[in-house]
Design an enzyme around this catalytic site. Structure first.
Site, PDB file in Angstrom:
ATOM      1  N   LYS A  32       0.784  -1.188   0.074  1.00 31.51           N
ATOM      2  CA  LYS A  32       0.154   0.061   0.292  1.00 31.51           C
ATOM      3  C   LYS A  32       0.853   1.302  -0.038  1.00 31.51           C
ATOM      4  CE  LYS A  32      -0.668   0.228   4.893  1.00 31.51           C
ATOM      5  NZ  LYS A  32       0.371   1.446   5.257  1.00 31.51           N
ATOM      6  N   THR A  33       2.034   1.293   0.493  1.00 35.79           N
ATOM      7  CA  THR A  33       2.742   2.359   0.677  1.00 35.79           C
ATOM      8  C   THR A  33       3.540   2.765  -0.609  1.00 35.79           C
ATOM      9  OG1 THR A  33       3.390   1.885   3.099  1.00 35.79           O
ATOM     10  CG2 THR A  33       4.982   3.604   1.780  1.00 35.79           C
ATOM     11  N   ASP A 218      -3.851   7.394   4.686  1.00 33.82           N
ATOM     12  CA  ASP A 218      -3.393   6.075   4.905  1.00 33.82           C
ATOM     13  C   ASP A 218      -3.947   5.543   6.351  1.00 33.82           C
ATOM     14  OD1 ASP A 218      -1.864   3.702   4.624  1.00 33.82           O
ATOM     15  OD2 ASP A 218      -0.024   4.645   5.244  1.00 33.82           O
ATOM     16  N   GLU A 219      -4.068   4.167   6.094  1.00 35.19           N
ATOM     17  CA  GLU A 219      -4.672   3.542   7.650  1.00 35.19           C
ATOM     18  C   GLU A 219      -5.855   4.028   7.765  1.00 35.19           C
ATOM     19  OE1 GLU A 219      -2.840   1.074   8.434  1.00 35.19           O
ATOM     20  OE2 GLU A 219      -0.828   1.662   8.455  1.00 35.19           O
ATOM     21  N   GLN A 249      -7.421  -4.944   9.442  1.00 31.49           N
ATOM     22  CA  GLN A 249      -6.657  -4.767  10.523  1.00 31.49           C
ATOM     23  C   GLN A 249      -6.725  -3.605  11.248  1.00 31.49           C
ATOM     24  OE1 GLN A 249      -2.039  -5.095   9.114  1.00 31.49           O
ATOM     25  NE2 GLN A 249      -3.042  -4.964   7.087  1.00 31.49           N
ATOM     26  N   ARG A 594       2.325 -10.863  10.173  1.00 35.77           N
ATOM     27  CA  ARG A 594       3.782 -10.300  10.447  1.00 35.77           C
ATOM     28  C   ARG A 594       4.884 -11.352  10.087  1.00 35.77           C
ATOM     29  NH1 ARG A 594       2.300  -6.066   9.670  1.00 35.77           N
ATOM     30  NH2 ARG A 594       0.209  -7.113   9.410  1.00 35.77           N
TER      31      ARG A 594
END
Length: 735
Positions: A32-33, A218-219, A249, A594
């Site tokens: 996504k970044t 973002d987020e 998330q 993770r």
């Protein structure tokens, strides 16, 4: 720039969709970044949007700095893009327009938590509020009002049934007036005051909308209602807004994050284009298979399934330990094995739902001389509540320790504030005696009557402690302190952070019990010395195994991940509401994703909790992950089944008797065998002298018979006895 070759198909489609609102549901590890960076670059290089017209909002200053750096490298004038957090953006705008808000000037001060704590302290005194739970509720409610974007009158209407609601209303108004009197805003005010500004002043809103024409957030799953309202207003003119988030998330509901914002976006921007990033670049196929398996049980989500072109990878491993000590042993020995196979320590992580579980892992890592760091948190014995409880032990064995005594005199709260403690200190200095001496003679007329009354019960507690310290065993005395002092009743167990502190003290209780059992005849002084020396030895260089809560691990990735404490009441934590359970499941999903190559999940058949050993039920998530099978055996254990009901099951727990809980259990661990450290069998005997790089010199006091890992108990000077495997521990025999 050839964007098509730099991105996968779904990323590319989202990048080139530049007109109107866009929602990107970005799965874990889906890049996504990268998408955000190249989309901003695309706006500048291909669409001709001036860089200074673009506003990108992130959730941390670190993320903002990294994104700004990336944009600057891929787009000309990229450094002119405004990349910042919600709070910093609002503060920046308020510096220009604050005078339009009644009671404020542009040179306002932003009060830190320390600054606001002073205001709270004065107001609690004004309203005679001593109860800690009430104090926490007042602070929490004040923040809720602001972050949910409601007025105090709206809040009062909702909670009109509360007999004290009018008192809280006046408290709230006094707090706000105190801030304005100082021309100051707290962190929440930065958002609420900016929203009030742009929602009530059309001219200012239009000015900011002319300044910024393209927005990205973002987020987005972590936004609260107020942040969403701000974004919606800013983008209402051009409607050129991209939001990127992952509803799977969303794990910060406890601090106001509203998962519904993602779904509200498509309601408020019905023309929005929706893209799903489902290709994962981080994890192996087998890890992603488990992640998809568990998260599909959540109802409140967009339907997406992660996939990867990575290798299948190793099977996910589940291990059920007998006790928490066995669990830590299993994890640390696997860490040794993985490291021997070439995995750097910093590429391994131990993740837990609550940080109270960290103690046994910290101690075991230290015993095997493995570097480790606590990520975003204090190591166990550095936590404030732990230091406060240990101060009781220190104060009773060393009456002259004024520092420890000052810690316990108002813990738990007895209404003896800093001013009173300063007064007691003055008397102690004047009379050349300890603080304890002053308290034990509290009847002296020089003390105010109100303080004398408060010291009466504290003196009574000290007298009881002195009476019992020499007649009780160490662990029994420790339990006596917890009970008589009221420490365990001082925590609001409905508050998650308070509950974790409560669990930390329970873990400390287990530490005392273990030390007493492993060190016959040891005293409280010996235990305190052991804690101090072990903590002093426990250093790291920033490149060790990471110990973190799942919340703290979000955004990180590791080659190998151990998710520990997979038991009901721990992971998931004790919750009944369906929405809360969905958030707990998202936490497990975050923990799983993770891991890049190896994933281990562990639980314990019993755990020392609430001052005693209790049987533990496997986490419902282990069943949803298909790592264990449901069995219908009536042994008194509760487990969760697929019908959302509790059923009875067991795992031959009748074999778990109290007399074998501290036994060393042998097991096969890991996925491949590695060569163990060479051991000279002739030297393994009682009385043998050894040395350890952290603990120093020691002597073998017990040899476990038939131990495949050559487990021995070694007594070290200062830190007590430790059970270690000579196959893996950094032990050398002395001639």
């Amino acid at each position: 720039m050839d964007y098509k070759s730099l991105l996968n198909e779904e990323q590319y489609n989202a990048v080139v969709c530049t007109d109107g609102p866009v929602l990107v549901s970005a799965g874990a590890g889906s890049g996504k970044t990268r998408l955000l960076t190249y989309r901003i670059a695309y706006l500048i290089t291909e669409c001709g949007v001036p860089a200074h017209k673009i506003l990108a909002i992130t959730f941390t200053n670190k993320a903002a700095g990294e994104m700004k750096d990336r944009i600057g490298k891929v787009a000309q004038n990229g450094d002119m893009v405004t990349v910042c957090t919600f709070h910093s953006f609002c503060a920046r705008m308020l510096r220009t327009y604050a005078s339009f808000i009644e009671g404020y000037k542009e040179n306002f001060t932003i009060f830190s938590d320390t600054d606001t704590a002073k205001i709270f302290k004065e107001l609690f005194k004004k309203y005679n509020i001593d109860d800690e739970t009430t104090k926490c509720n007042y602070k929490h409610n004040l923040s809720v009002i602001k972050n949910d974007n409601m007025s105090i009158d709206e809040f009062v209407k909702i909670y009109s049934y509360d007999k004290d609601i009018e008192i809280f209303k006046q408290f709230y108004l006094d707090y706000e007036n105190e801030l304005k009197k100082n021309n100051a805003m707290d962190f929440d005010d930065l958002l609420i005051n900016f929203y009030k500004l742009i929602s009530t002043n059309a001219q200012i809103l239009e000015s900011i909308q002319n300044k910024f024409t393209h927005f990205s957030v973002d987020e987005f799953q972590d936004t609260n209602k107020l942040q969403y309202d701000i974004v919606k207003l800013l983008a209402s003119k051009t409607r050129n807004i991209l939001i990127v988030g992952d509803e799977d998330q969303s794990i910060y509901g406890w601090r106001g994050a509203n998962i519904e914002n993602i779904f509200n976006f498509t309601r408020d921007f019905p023309e929005a284009k929706v893209f799903k990033l489902e290709q994962n670049y981080r994890s192996s196929k087998k890890i992603l298979e488990r992640a998809n398996t568990i998260i599909k049980n959540n109802k409140n989500r967009l339907d997406k399934v992660l996939y990867t072109e990575n290798d299948d990878g190793a099977d996910v491993t589940y291990y059920q330990a007998m006790t928490e000590t066995d669990e830590a042993d299993f994890v640390v020995r696997n860490i040794i094995q993985m490291h021997n196979q070439g995995v750097p320590y910093h590429e391994m992580a131990i993740l837990m739902r609550v940080n109270a579980l960290s103690r046994s892992f910290e101690e075991k890592l230290l015993a095997y001389n493995i570097p480790h760091i606590m990520y975003n948190g204090f190591k166990f014995f550095e936590r404030q509540e732990i230091k406060n409880v240990l101060a009781y032990l220190t104060a009773i064995v060393n009456p002259d320790d004024n520092v420890s005594f000052a810690r316990i005199i108002n813990f738990p709260k007895r209404g003896i504030g800093d001013t009173s403690i300063e007064k007691l200190n003055e008397i102690a200095i004047k009379n050349r005696c300890s603080l304890k001496d002053v308290v034990m003679n509290y009847e002296m007329e020089v003390l105010p009557k109100a303080l004398r009354d408060k010291l009466k019960d504290f003196k009574s507690l000290l007298c009881k402690m002195e009476e019992n310290i020499n007649t009780m065993g160490m662990f029994d005395f420790f339990k006596f302190i917890l009970e008589e002092s009221g420490i365990l009743n001082a925590f609001d167990l409905d508050n998650e952070q308070e509950y974790e502190r409560y669990l930390n003290i329970n873990s400390l209780s287990n530490s005392v019990r273990e030390f007493e059992e492993n060190n016959q005849g040891a005293t409280i002084v010996d235990y305190l010395e052991s804690v101090t020396l072990s903590s002093a030895m426990d250093t790291d260089d920033g490149k060790g195994v990471v110990i973190a809560t799942v919340h703290g691990s979000k955004g990180l990735e590791f080659d190998t991940v151990f998710v520990v404490g997979c038991e009901e009441k721990i992971f998931p934590i004790s919750r009944d509401d369906a929405d809360d359970i969905e958030e707990e499941r998202r936490l497990m999903y975050v923990a799983i994703t993770r891991a890049k190559k190896d994933l281990f999940l562990t639980s314990s058949m019993s755990r020392f909790m609430y001052g005693k050993r209790e049987n533990s039920a496997k986490s419902r998530f282990l069943y949803e992950l298909d790592l264990v099978q449901k069995r219908q055996i009536n042994t008194g254990f509760s487990a969760y089944n697929n019908q959302n009901k509790f059923t009875k099951y067991g795992d031959n727990m009748n074999t778990l008797q109290s007399n074998n809980l501290n036994k060393t259990f042998n097991y096969t661990f890991g996925k491949d065998t590695v060569e163990k450290k060479a051991v000279d069998f002739s030297k393994i005997k009682l009385g043998a002298k050894v040395t350890h790089p952290k603990f120093g010199d020691g002597e073998i006091t017990e040899v476990t018979p038939n131990s495949s890992n050559h487990c021995v108990k070694i007594k070290f000077e200062g830190v007590g006895e430790k059970m270690l495997s000579l196959d893996y521990a950094p032990i050398e025999f002395k001639d």
